[in-house]
Write a protein that holds these residues in place. Sequence first.
Motif, PDB file in Angstrom:
ATOM      1  N   GLY A 186       0.782  -1.249   0.132  1.00  0.00           N
ATOM      2  CA  GLY A 186      -0.027  -0.044  -0.083  1.00  0.00           C
ATOM      3  C   GLY A 186       0.788   1.135  -0.012  1.00  0.00           C
ATOM      4  N   GLY A 187       1.823   1.133  -0.509  1.00  0.00           N
ATOM      5  CA  GLY A 187       2.800   2.514  -0.699  1.00  0.00           C
ATOM      6  C   GLY A 187       3.797   2.545   0.538  1.00  0.00           C
ATOM      7  N   ARG A 188       3.752   1.522   1.370  1.00  0.00           N
ATOM      8  CA  ARG A 188       4.385   1.802   2.705  1.00  0.00           C
ATOM      9  C   ARG A 188       5.615   0.622   2.883  1.00  0.00           C
ATOM     10  N   SER A 189       6.763   0.983   3.155  1.00  0.00           N
ATOM     11  CA  SER A 189       7.663   0.036   3.419  1.00  0.00           C
ATOM     12  C   SER A 189       7.262  -1.244   4.383  1.00  0.00           C
ATOM     13  N   LEU A 190       7.412  -2.443   3.992  1.00  0.00           N
ATOM     14  CA  LEU A 190       7.107  -3.682   4.725  1.00  0.00           C
ATOM     15  C   LEU A 190       7.967  -4.146   5.808  1.00  0.00           C
ATOM     16  N   LEU A 191       9.097  -4.577   5.078  1.00  0.00           N
ATOM     17  CA  LEU A 191      10.131  -5.429   5.716  1.00  0.00           C
ATOM     18  C   LEU A 191      10.451  -4.802   7.191  1.00  0.00           C
ATOM     19  N   ALA A 192      10.453  -3.790   7.133  1.00  0.00           N
ATOM     20  CA  ALA A 192      10.999  -3.152   8.671  1.00  0.00           C
ATOM     21  C   ALA A 192       9.817  -3.089   9.783  1.00  0.00           C
ATOM     22  N   ALA A 193       8.501  -3.368   9.262  1.00  0.00           N
ATOM     23  CA  ALA A 193       7.635  -3.492  10.202  1.00  0.00           C
ATOM     24  C   ALA A 193       7.486  -4.849  10.883  1.00  0.00           C
ATOM     25  N   ARG A 194       6.916  -4.715  12.306  1.00  0.00           N
ATOM     26  CA  ARG A 194       7.119  -6.088  13.196  1.00  0.00           C
ATOM     27  C   ARG A 194       5.837  -6.672  12.589  1.00  0.00           C
ATOM     28  N   ALA A 195       5.554  -7.822  13.084  1.00  0.00           N
ATOM     29  CA  ALA A 195       4.502  -8.841  12.557  1.00  0.00           C
ATOM     30  C   ALA A 195       3.220  -7.956  13.297  1.00  0.00           C
ATOM     31  N   THR A 196       3.294  -7.514  14.365  1.00  0.00           N
ATOM     32  CA  THR A 196       1.913  -6.776  14.974  1.00  0.00           C
ATOM     33  C   THR A 196       1.576  -5.735  14.174  1.00  0.00           C
ATOM     34  N   ALA A 197       2.729  -5.042  13.750  1.00  0.00           N
ATOM     35  CA  ALA A 197       2.457  -3.809  12.797  1.00  0.00           C
ATOM     36  C   ALA A 197       1.700  -4.136  11.457  1.00  0.00           C
ATOM     37  N   ARG A 198       2.181  -5.229  10.979  1.00  0.00           N
ATOM     38  CA  ARG A 198       1.429  -5.604   9.520  1.00  0.00           C
ATOM     39  C   ARG A 198       0.094  -6.090   9.680  1.00  0.00           C
ATOM     40  N   SER A 199      -0.293  -6.652  11.023  1.00  0.00           N
ATOM     41  CA  SER A 199      -1.738  -6.916  11.045  1.00  0.00           C
ATOM     42  C   SER A 199      -2.336  -5.503  10.993  1.00  0.00           C
ATOM     43  N   ARG A 200      -1.965  -4.581  11.649  1.00  0.00           N
ATOM     44  CA  ARG A 200      -2.566  -3.046  11.416  1.00  0.00           C
ATOM     45  C   ARG A 200      -2.595  -2.646  10.235  1.00  0.00           C
ATOM     46  N   LEU A 201      -1.461  -2.840   9.557  1.00  0.00           N
ATOM     47  CA  LEU A 201      -1.659  -2.425   8.026  1.00  0.00           C
ATOM     48  C   LEU A 201      -2.481  -3.132   7.024  1.00  0.00           C
ATOM     49  N   GLY A 202      -3.171  -4.323   7.588  1.00  0.00           N
ATOM     50  CA  GLY A 202      -3.930  -5.027   6.919  1.00  0.00           C
ATOM     51  C   GLY A 202      -3.655  -6.084   6.235  1.00  0.00           C
ATOM     52  N   ILE A 203      -2.598  -7.035   6.949  1.00  0.00           N
ATOM     53  CA  ILE A 203      -2.334  -8.095   6.393  1.00  0.00           C
ATOM     54  C   ILE A 203      -2.770  -9.305   7.261  1.00  0.00           C
ATOM     55  N   GLY A 204      -3.721 -10.161   6.653  1.00  0.00           N
ATOM     56  CA  GLY A 204      -4.025 -11.317   7.638  1.00  0.00           C
ATOM     57  C   GLY A 204      -3.463 -12.442   7.353  1.00  0.00           C
ATOM     58  N   ARG A 205      -3.433 -13.587   8.132  1.00  0.00           N
ATOM     59  CA  ARG A 205      -2.644 -14.827   7.747  1.00  0.00           C
ATOM     60  C   ARG A 205      -3.388 -16.074   8.623  1.00  0.00           C
ATOM     61  N   THR A 206      -3.288 -17.220   7.811  1.00  0.00           N
ATOM     62  CA  THR A 206      -3.596 -18.337   8.152  1.00  0.00           C
ATOM     63  C   THR A 206      -2.511 -19.334   8.248  1.00  0.00           C
TER      64      THR A 206
END
Length: 842
Positions: free
Chosen positions: A415-435
């Motif tokens: 979504g235009g934001r750098s992803l690899l530096a973000a923690r797993a919990t932050a990625r959830s808030r960015l809008g990434i879900g995982r099974t």
Amino acid sequence: MIFNRSLLARAALGPAAGAVLMAFMASGAIPAYQMYSVGLAAVYTIVVLSVGLLAGWSGIWSVGHPAFFAIGAYFAAYGSGHDWALETVVLGAVATGAALGAFLGYAGARFSVLYIALLTLAFTTVTLELINRWSSVTGGDQGVPVIQLRSALGLGTLLGGSTESQYLAVGAAAVVLALAVPAAASGLRMRLVAAKSHPLAARTIGIAPEAQSSLSFAVSGACTCFAGVLLGLLTGFVSPDPFSLTFGISLIAACVLGGVGTVVGAVAGGVYLTWNPSLSSAVGLPQPVVQGLVLICGLLFLPGGVVPFLARPARSLLRRVLRRTDTELPLPAAESPSGPPADAAPEVGGPVLLKLEHVSVSYGGLKALEDASLSLRQNEVLAVIGPNGAGKTTLLNALSGLTGNGRVSGTAEFGGRSLLAARATARSRLGIGRTFQHAEVFSELTVAENVLCTRRRITAKDRAEVARLLSSVGLAEVAERRPGELPFGLQKRLDLARAMAGEPRLLVLDEPFGGLDSGERALLAGHIRRLHAGGTAVVVIDHVLDDLFSVAHRVLAFDFGRTIGEGTPDTVLADPKVRSSYLGTVDGRTRPPEHVGERSMIRLHGVGHTYGGVVALRDVDLDVRQGVVLGIAGANGAGKSTLAGILHGSLAPARGDRETGGAVRTSLAPEGRALFKTLSLRENLEVAAYAAGISGTALRERMAETVQWLPPRLRDRMSASAGGLSGGEQQMLAIARALIVGPDVLIVDEPALGLAPALVDEVYDRLARLAHDGLTVVLLEQLLSRAMSVCHEVAVLHEGVVAAQGRPGDAEFAALAEAAYFSGGHASATTAGAAARTSQVT
């Protein structure tokens, strides 16, 4: 927090019981000499509740609470000597306990249960040493009195050891119990339990285990310090004696005896701590002896605690009364009543949502993912395929921030934001879900709580939304059950529902079709289509290609951590690189011996096996004849390892029969090698021999034969650690460990997994020599062409069924085997049986 009538009624029980108890105290029904014991039991109840809920909700066992107890008591003593108000003392003690508890919880979250216990042990030791040495404040060994504490709010003056202090202790315990009841139904408790049950899965929904441990320890420490203030007022004198490490062990015993994590169990534990000295005097035994006997009996006969044991019959009776007459779990309709129809498929387009460029993940010298690049648009479903060990799950972990200690390089934008530096919990808030592949649910929470724990605060609106979500995936009827009570298919739905709860823009699915039957797979495919129709981008990996390709717009193929192909579902398998990654290539270097025996070594009839509702094998018929090299080929998840365990005899089939032709010794070299890496090569071989009852002269002879089979570079390093070997060398050691028992049948599971091509050739050359020496070999292999090149007979497993079986030299069978490998449906049982009958080897 939702306060319904039932919750309010349960919360009111504590204050009601406290009011009744204080009325008895005021009426004189309780003798004056017992009033102190009642007050002490109330204080201990608060401490036991603090320790028990910390253990039950967060999984942290602390022996540091005597230190918190002492800090609160000495706050009371110091405040009484310096004219502090009661409220100031309480606030100071609570704040100190919360700060120290938060520090211990955060620091301890990085360690195992044992190391957390050692950390809290060190905290208690240091605190007690400070108490003894800081005599100007604590009085050292002599102690210090608690004279009086006046209330700044006009509640009067409390004298140390007075009757008013006893009433205050009972009232305070009643209030703490009342607060604990709604806390047990809150989102806080759910998030704590989630972080304890599965820290990795908790991170994917925005729960940081370190923060949860810190918070729970802070609250527990604050409550225990508050109880310490009450103890100082109750006794009127504070000395180091009551706060020893022995008391810390007694607290844990009281928690276990009452029931870990239960509110009423804390009351039972507090009463036990108070009257244990009287019980010891009555039986004439020292307190530690009585405590040990009570604890041993409790663990043997009431392992869950007294309160849960007594509550279980009542709960069982209530369930029988409320149980429905129909026990079938209803399956949901193919369409969600609140969403778009399953066949809605808008055009793929929109801006690029996810972009990866040259992303690599390495663990030490191993590159699990190398130079991966991809882009994903909104409203697109991207399938990622490849054999086991290709790097697919590593790619998903890189997207969701779960690479652990892996070193990640490259760039990724979401979504235009750098992803690899973000923690797993932050990625959830960015809008990434995982099974997860194996439906990693929170086993101690109900189905509804598994989804509700994605919310920080739970409102009536949240509960209604979760109820609608559970209804859409067919889980409404089991919302109050624990996941362990459900079949695997429903657990998979729960994993999906939890990931959907955060309304992610990108949903990452790890083998969602694995372990499901055809009806459940069709249902799941419908959910994926509805998610896509609702605007959610999906990245999904799986080995069930038919169902995977039915929902995908584009397919990306991986092998050895690299991208090897890309295309649409109907064209990607036409790529020679993609096809060979699954089927392999034939180099013609190894060939099985031409002549074999006719004796049946192992025979399977109608064998089936399940794991908690997951069907791994269905109606397998197989005959392993003497001297044959039998190949079992299939994709990851086809059931090969389960079949290996049944052939070996270490796994009993759930259905069907396993027969052997007389005394047949089998040996298994398992997938992943399973070596004892801290032991030397020689010790790894000796352990296997000892387990088989081989020792003395026989062991020395067998050792010499087995070592001779190994390549020279391993023979010269028999004293080296197995962990220092390369992957190929470890695989040869694993096979040698299986050989040292002198088997009649050698079963080797995925010998080529994770090896470079040159090492694969060496391992297979040595297996071919064993076959030429007359050993019967069962080879479980992912690559079909490899199995076809080195085996007399090949059986193709597809979703737990032998979809094709025959002789590699038969051109008709080769085409049948390839079709069966990918779809299974093209090889009927009749055709497979005919192929098997024509596969006799002369």
